[in-house]
Design an enzyme around this catalytic site. Structure first.
Site, PDB file in Angstrom:
ATOM      1  N   GLY A  61     -37.134 -14.257 -17.162  1.00 43.89           N
ATOM      2  CA  GLY A  61     -37.932 -14.912 -16.116  1.00 43.89           C
ATOM      3  C   GLY A  61     -37.229 -16.148 -15.614  1.00 43.89           C
ATOM      4  N   ASN A  62     -37.945 -16.991 -14.894  1.00 46.13           N
ATOM      5  CA  ASN A  62     -37.372 -18.261 -14.450  1.00 46.13           C
ATOM      6  C   ASN A  62     -38.477 -19.306 -14.341  1.00 46.13           C
ATOM      7  OD1 ASN A  62     -38.439 -18.282 -11.606  1.00 46.13           O
ATOM      8  ND2 ASN A  62     -37.327 -16.343 -11.581  1.00 46.13           N
ATOM      9  N   LEU A  63     -38.117 -20.525 -14.005  1.00 40.95           N
ATOM     10  CA  LEU A  63     -39.059 -21.646 -14.102  1.00 40.95           C
ATOM     11  C   LEU A  63     -39.911 -21.867 -12.848  1.00 40.95           C
ATOM     12  CD1 LEU A  63     -36.851 -24.266 -15.990  1.00 40.95           C
ATOM     13  CD2 LEU A  63     -38.834 -23.017 -16.859  1.00 40.95           C
TER      14      LEU A  63
END
Ligand code: C5P
Length: 416
Positions: A219-221
């Site tokens: 995923g990412n932030l």
């Protein structure tokens, strides 16, 4: 000092449940904050609390009848237009079912169907009714359409039992109403124009999660705050808004239709499902560029690995923005306006250079470029607006609501 809700009108829709008596306290607290409160009662609500109590507290005529001959004009239209927010307190299971199915055979439901203002509901019912799949379905439908919820909470209910179904406390409800009205007020004045009326704006927001196994993902932030702010601002400007959201913990803005997705491929399908009716596509989502070639069906165990660590083979995800850009032809000019985002980690000059390249490569009309250190997870942002065939690059910084407004100003100018 001016009262916090001075000049604001709240239509207080009271439906027929035992918690209706607490709506009187909601009216009183709203008045204390300076709001004008217009009470509308269903016939069943009047069995729980007398209309005179509401008129005494609010100083306004209490409306109950869709067919009030004493009013010139259509009462539900007038109430819908005057409301800065409509609060349904309490919202019974039946009133939620009627809202979800679009019924409008009494003054409360007709006003709700007619309004373009935010609607906030405070459900109150027996826990078994709240848990019923029918109520759950109606709640999800209403949330998808942008209805705001406060409560229910866990606690004692009228039957003497305890559980999730008790109405939120009047002070909680009033704080939520105040928060929503003030958040809208905080948006810049230009957002009050309804210059996107009749346009279908599709906004993507948040990260994607690419499964590694049933309990892990890449995923990412991304928080989704930028895309949600754009969706909210577009809805305020009269657009029909579809918000395609990755896994985020944000409330759906009022009046916005929401589709939830998890992976880049689901996002791709959701965008293309809307494409033929999309006037403006704003790709604010942080789409994962790669995904594991295969997601394991069982949790990957340490003991399965000879040398202690698995090797993940990654494959490219579809580039949605590029596919949409490439699919635009003279016969298929949808979407009319295509806006991409570019999140970079370099300095201002390199961010602008990447964005200039991206706007051409991805065949979009505008790239909103921002720096990871100035935007990820934050309430504010600083963006570079890099348009196709324009040398000048405006820089906008401030709350994401303000940045949204400036992006939409460019969209509107391009559409006209
Ligand atoms: O190439 P880059 O990932 O920097 O481009 C960012 C823009 O492209 C964003 O608007 C993002 O939503 C979109 N994008 C996409 N599909 C991908 C990756 C990014 O639509 N697989």
């Amino acid at each position: 000092m001016e009262a916090p809700l001075a000049g604001k009108t709240v239509v207080l829709a009271v439906t027929g449940g035992i918690a209706a008596y607490k709506a009187v306290e909601v009216a009183r607290l709203l008045k204390k904050l300076g709001a004008r409160v217009l009470p509308v009662l269903t016939k069943n609500a009047t069995k729980f609390v007398g209309p005179v109590t509401f008129s005494g507290i609010t100083g306004e005529a209490v409306r109950e009848d869709l067919w009030d001959a004493g009013v010139s004009g259509e009462l539900h239209v007038l109430l819908a237009a005057e409301a800065d927010l409509i609060a349904v307190v309490p919202a019974t299971a039946d009133s939620m079912a009627r809202m979800a199915s679009g019924r409008c055979d009494d003054l409360v439901t007709a006003t709700l169907l007619c309004t373009q203002s935010p609607v906030l509901v405070a459900p109150a019912m027996h826990p078994q009714m709240w848990r019923h799949p029918a109520t759950e379905h109606n709640t999800n439908l209403l949330r998808d359409r942008g209805t705001l919820f406060v409560g229910p909470v866990d606690g004692p209910v009228a039957s003497g039992e305890s559980g999730l179904g008790r109405m939120a406390e009047p002070s909680e409800i009033v704080s939520a109403i105040q928060r929503h009205i003030q958040a809208r007020q905080a948006l810049p004045a230009s957002a009050d124009q309804r210059d996107l009326l009749g346009k279908h704006v599709v906004v993507t927001a948040g990260p994607t999660h690419e499964p590694i196994d049933p309990v892990r993902f890449l995923g990412n932030l991304s928080s989704g705050k930028m895309g949600f702010a754009i969706a909210e601002a577009a809805a305020r400007r009269g657009a029909t808004v579809t918000l395609i959201a990755g896994p985020v913990h944000l409330a759906t803005p009022a009046g916005v239709r929401r589709r939830d997705i998890v992976t880049a491929r689901e996002l791709h399908d959701a965008v293309f499902a809307e494409r033929d009716t999309t006037d403006v596509l704003i790709m604010a989502a942080a789409v994962a560029d790669f995904r594991p070639r295969e997601a394991a069906t069982q949790k990957i165990k340490k003991s399965d690995q000879d040398d202690g660590a698995p090797v993940l083979e990654l494959v490219r995800n579809p580039d949605i923005l590029t596919s949409v850009g490439a699919s635009r032809t003279a016969d298929q000019p949808r979407p009319t306006m295509l806006v991409g985002f570019a999140l970079e980690t370099g300095d201002d000059a390199s961010v602008i250079a990447y964005a200039r390249d991206k706007v051409r490569r991805k065949k979009c009309d505008l790239i909103v470029a921002n720096r990871a250190d100035q935007s990820l997870g934050k309430d504010d942002n600083r963006v570079f607006l890099v348009a196709d065939r324009r040398d000048e690059v405006p820089i906008v910084s401030g709350p994401k609501s303000l940045v949204s407004s400036r992006i939409l100003d460019i969209v509107v100018a391009a559409l006209s």
